[in-house]
Design a protein around this motif. Structure first.
Motif, PDB file in Angstrom:
ATOM      1  N   PHE A 289      -8.368  -1.380  -0.293  1.00  0.00           N
ATOM      2  CA  PHE A 289      -6.878  -0.786   0.449  1.00  0.00           C
ATOM      3  C   PHE A 289      -7.167  -1.938   1.653  1.00  0.00           C
ATOM      4  O   PHE A 289      -5.892  -1.656   2.302  1.00  0.00           O
ATOM      5  CB  PHE A 289      -7.252   0.799   1.063  1.00  0.00           C
ATOM      6  CG  PHE A 289      -7.083   1.840  -0.018  1.00  0.00           C
ATOM      7  CD1 PHE A 289      -5.911   2.226  -0.351  1.00  0.00           C
ATOM      8  CD2 PHE A 289      -8.287   2.553  -0.873  1.00  0.00           C
ATOM      9  CE1 PHE A 289      -5.571   3.138  -1.451  1.00  0.00           C
ATOM     10  CE2 PHE A 289      -7.547   3.182  -1.495  1.00  0.00           C
ATOM     11  CZ  PHE A 289      -6.923   3.383  -1.874  1.00  0.00           C
ATOM     12  N   ASP A 290      -7.879  -2.090   1.914  1.00  0.00           N
ATOM     13  CA  ASP A 290      -7.589  -3.016   2.890  1.00  0.00           C
ATOM     14  C   ASP A 290      -6.664  -4.414   3.465  1.00  0.00           C
ATOM     15  O   ASP A 290      -5.829  -4.761   2.109  1.00  0.00           O
ATOM     16  CB  ASP A 290      -8.873  -4.226   3.626  1.00  0.00           C
ATOM     17  CG  ASP A 290      -9.976  -3.683   3.562  1.00  0.00           C
ATOM     18  OD1 ASP A 290     -10.485  -2.398   4.509  1.00  0.00           O
ATOM     19  OD2 ASP A 290     -11.349  -3.713   3.724  1.00  0.00           O
TER      20      ASP A 290
ATOM     21  N   HIS B 241       0.787  -0.731   0.158  1.00  0.00           N
ATOM     22  CA  HIS B 241       0.022   0.101   0.291  1.00  0.00           C
ATOM     23  C   HIS B 241       0.275   1.502   0.131  1.00  0.00           C
ATOM     24  O   HIS B 241       1.099   2.034  -0.455  1.00  0.00           O
ATOM     25  CB  HIS B 241      -0.611   0.411   1.072  1.00  0.00           C
ATOM     26  CG  HIS B 241      -2.351  -0.966   1.234  1.00  0.00           C
ATOM     27  ND1 HIS B 241      -2.989  -1.171   0.263  1.00  0.00           N
ATOM     28  CD2 HIS B 241      -2.308  -2.145   2.363  1.00  0.00           C
ATOM     29  CE1 HIS B 241      -3.442  -1.924   0.770  1.00  0.00           C
ATOM     30  NE2 HIS B 241      -3.333  -2.746   1.568  1.00  0.00           N
ATOM     31  N   PHE B 242       2.006   1.058   0.499  1.00  0.00           N
ATOM     32  CA  PHE B 242       3.099   2.730   0.447  1.00  0.00           C
ATOM     33  C   PHE B 242       3.183   2.966  -0.714  1.00  0.00           C
ATOM     34  O   PHE B 242       3.168   4.192  -1.413  1.00  0.00           O
ATOM     35  CB  PHE B 242       3.878   2.423   2.034  1.00  0.00           C
ATOM     36  CG  PHE B 242       3.657   2.111   2.981  1.00  0.00           C
ATOM     37  CD1 PHE B 242       2.332   2.660   3.604  1.00  0.00           C
ATOM     38  CD2 PHE B 242       4.449   1.355   4.091  1.00  0.00           C
ATOM     39  CE1 PHE B 242       2.372   3.245   4.952  1.00  0.00           C
ATOM     40  CE2 PHE B 242       4.164   1.033   5.100  1.00  0.00           C
ATOM     41  CZ  PHE B 242       2.756   1.597   5.748  1.00  0.00           C
TER      42      PHE B 242
ATOM     43  N   ALA C 253       4.768   9.216  -2.856  1.00  0.00           N
ATOM     44  CA  ALA C 253       5.059  10.420  -1.946  1.00  0.00           C
ATOM     45  C   ALA C 253       4.181  10.969  -1.132  1.00  0.00           C
ATOM     46  O   ALA C 253       4.026  12.109  -0.213  1.00  0.00           O
ATOM     47  CB  ALA C 253       5.778  11.377  -2.669  1.00  0.00           C
ATOM     48  N   ARG C 254       2.629   9.980  -1.574  1.00  0.00           N
ATOM     49  CA  ARG C 254       1.217  10.985  -0.772  1.00  0.00           C
ATOM     50  C   ARG C 254       1.744  10.682   0.724  1.00  0.00           C
ATOM     51  O   ARG C 254       0.964  11.802   1.552  1.00  0.00           O
ATOM     52  CB  ARG C 254       0.255  10.850  -1.562  1.00  0.00           C
ATOM     53  CG  ARG C 254      -0.440  11.091  -3.172  1.00  0.00           C
ATOM     54  CD  ARG C 254      -1.373  10.499  -3.216  1.00  0.00           C
ATOM     55  NE  ARG C 254      -2.132  10.978  -3.117  1.00  0.00           N
ATOM     56  CZ  ARG C 254      -3.643  10.420  -2.865  1.00  0.00           C
ATOM     57  NH1 ARG C 254      -3.355   8.983  -3.079  1.00  0.00           N
ATOM     58  NH2 ARG C 254      -4.466  10.497  -1.645  1.00  0.00           N
ATOM     59  N   ILE C 255       1.799   9.943   1.131  1.00  0.00           N
ATOM     60  CA  ILE C 255       1.732   9.479   2.047  1.00  0.00           C
ATOM     61  C   ILE C 255       2.962  10.402   3.553  1.00  0.00           C
ATOM     62  O   ILE C 255       3.622   9.865   2.340  1.00  0.00           O
ATOM     63  CB  ILE C 255       1.899   7.676   2.468  1.00  0.00           C
ATOM     64  CG1 ILE C 255       0.960   7.801   3.733  1.00  0.00           C
ATOM     65  CG2 ILE C 255       2.827   7.367   2.110  1.00  0.00           C
ATOM     66  CD1 ILE C 255       0.413   6.016   4.239  1.00  0.00           C
ATOM     67  N   ARG C 256       2.733  10.572   4.367  1.00  0.00           N
ATOM     68  CA  ARG C 256       3.718  11.143   5.091  1.00  0.00           C
ATOM     69  C   ARG C 256       3.684  11.189   7.358  1.00  0.00           C
ATOM     70  O   ARG C 256       2.475  11.217   6.849  1.00  0.00           O
ATOM     71  CB  ARG C 256       3.551  13.381   5.283  1.00  0.00           C
ATOM     72  CG  ARG C 256       4.143  13.933   5.733  1.00  0.00           C
ATOM     73  CD  ARG C 256       4.039  15.333   5.296  1.00  0.00           C
ATOM     74  NE  ARG C 256       2.602  15.696   5.569  1.00  0.00           N
ATOM     75  CZ  ARG C 256       2.347  16.668   7.017  1.00  0.00           C
ATOM     76  NH1 ARG C 256       3.082  15.780   7.918  1.00  0.00           N
ATOM     77  NH2 ARG C 256       0.854  16.751   7.190  1.00  0.00           N
TER      78      ARG C 256
END
Length: 307
Positions: free
Chosen positions: A268-269, A213-214, A219-222
Motif C-alpha cells: 500500500f506504499d 489505492h482508492f 467503497a470501504r474508504i470513507r
C-alpha cells in the motif's frame, strides 16, 4: 547568422503559450514578437507553433527544436561566463516554489549542501494549497525553480512535460493510523471493514497520486476530514480521526515511538520522486545555480507533445 535572442523568444513562448504575455515580458509589441517567431520558423523551415488553438501548442517541428534551443542557450551562457566571473554576485538571487512538505522537511537540508561562499540566495515563495496553482505560478514566471513530489500518473504534472528536471531523491508515503487497544491499526486497510480516511483536498498532489489505492479499496474508504496540507492531516491522524498516507519523513518518529502504526503492508506504499524543475527563462544567476545543483544528475526531459 541567426540572433540567439530568437531562441529566448521561442522558449518564453513555449512556457507562456501566449503571444501577448511573451511580448509583454520580452519588452516588445505582439506584432514584433510574431515577426521574430516567423523569422525563426523561416530559418528552421517549418511552423513551430499551432496558432489555431488557444493556448498555442508546439508543432512536431517545435518539439524537435525545443531541446536544441535549450542546449544552445545554456552553451552560450557557459561561453559568456568565461570572462564574467561575477555571475554569482551576493546581491543577486533567484526564486523557488516548493510544495509545503518539501519546503519544511527537504529544502533547507538540500540547499545546505551547496553552502559554499557566497551562499546561494534563494527566495522560497509562498506555497499554494493545490499542485496546479503552484505549477501555474511557476509557468507564469514567478520562480525559476519548482520543487515538487512527482509521479507521472498525476494529471497536473503533464503541464510540465516539456520542462527539464532533475531527480533529487525519493520519498515514500506510508499508510498510517493510531493504534487500537491491542496495538494494531485502528483503521486497517486489510480486511473488509470501513476505513475512516483523513483525505487530501481534490487537486492536491497526493490526492491524485493515490488514485490507484482508492480504486483498489473502493467503497470501504470513507473520507471524514479534508485538507490540502500533509502537516494538518498528520495532526488529525494522530488524534485518531482516521488513517492517511503521509510522507515517511513526517511520521518516522511516530512509527518508532508507537504513536502511529502502519495501516497496511508495503504493497500500500506510494513511491514518489522529488523533482526540481527549471524554467525555460532564467537569468545568469539562476542558470549558474542550476549548473551547480544539476552537476552529477541526469537532466531529464519528457518527449511528449503539448496538447
Amino acid at each position: 547568422m541567426i540572433n540567439t535572442d530568437l531562441f529566448r523568444d521561442f522558449l518564453h513562448l513555449v512556457q507562456s503559450r501566449n503571444f501577448s504575455t511573451t511580448a509583454r515580458d520580452r519588452g516588445m509589441s505582439q506584432s514584433t514578437l510574431s515577426r521574430r517567431i516567423a523569422t525563426l520558423e523561416d530559418y528552421v523551415g517549418a511552423d513551430l507553433f499551432d496558432r489555431g488553438i488557444q493556448p498555442v501548442a508546439l508543432t512536431e517541428a517545435g518539439e524537435m527544436l525545443l531541446p536544441l534551443a535549450q542546449d544552445i542557450l545554456e552553451r552560450m551562457e557557459e561561453v559568456r561566463g568565461i570572462g564574467h566571473p561575477d555571475a554569482r554576485r551576493p546581491d543577486q538571487k533567484c526564486h523557488l516554489i516548493a510544495l509545503s512538505t518539501l519546503a519544511l522537511h527537504f529544502f533547507p537540508d538540500w540547499l545546505a549542501q551547496y553552502a559554499a561562499e557566497p551562499v546561494w540566495q534563494v527566495d522560497l515563495l509562498n506555497t499554494e494549497p493545490l499542485l496546479a496553482a503552484n505549477i501555474r505560478n511557476f509557468l507564469l514566471g514567478q520562480a525559476e525553480f519548482l520543487l515538487t513530489f512527482a509521479d507521472d500518473r498525476v494529471p497536473d504534472l503533464q503541464a510540465l512535460r516539456h520542462h527539464r528536471y532533475i531527480v533529487l531523491g525519493h520519498e515514500t508515503a506510508v499508510p498510517v493510523t493510531r493504534p487500537d487497544a491491542q496495538g494494531g491499526p485502528l483503521w486497517p486497510l486489510e480486511g473488509g471493514a470501513e476505513i475512516a480516511y483523513c483525505g487530501y483536498t481534490k487537486g492536491s498532489f497526493f490526492q491524485q497520486a493515490l488514485a490507484p489505492h482508492f480504486d483498489k479499496l473502493g467503497a470501504r474508504i470513507r473520507k471524514v476530514r479534508d485538507n490540502s496540507m500533509a502537516a494538518v492531516i498528520h495532526g488529525l491522524v494522530r488524534q485518531g480521526h482516521g488513517m492517511c498516507w503521509l510522507p515517511s519523513v513526517m511520521v518516522e518518529d511516530d512509527l518508532q515511538s508507537g504513536v502511529l502504526v502502519r495501516a497496511g503492508g508495503h504493497e500500500f506504499d506510494l513511491e514518489t520522486e522529488i523533482r526540481l524543475y527549471r524554467s525555460h527563462n532564467m537569468g545568469r544567476y539562476a542558470q549558474s545555480m542550476w549548473g551547480a545543483v544539476s552537476a552529477g544528475h541526469q537532466i531529464c526531459r519528457k518527449a511528449v507533445r503539448m496538447a
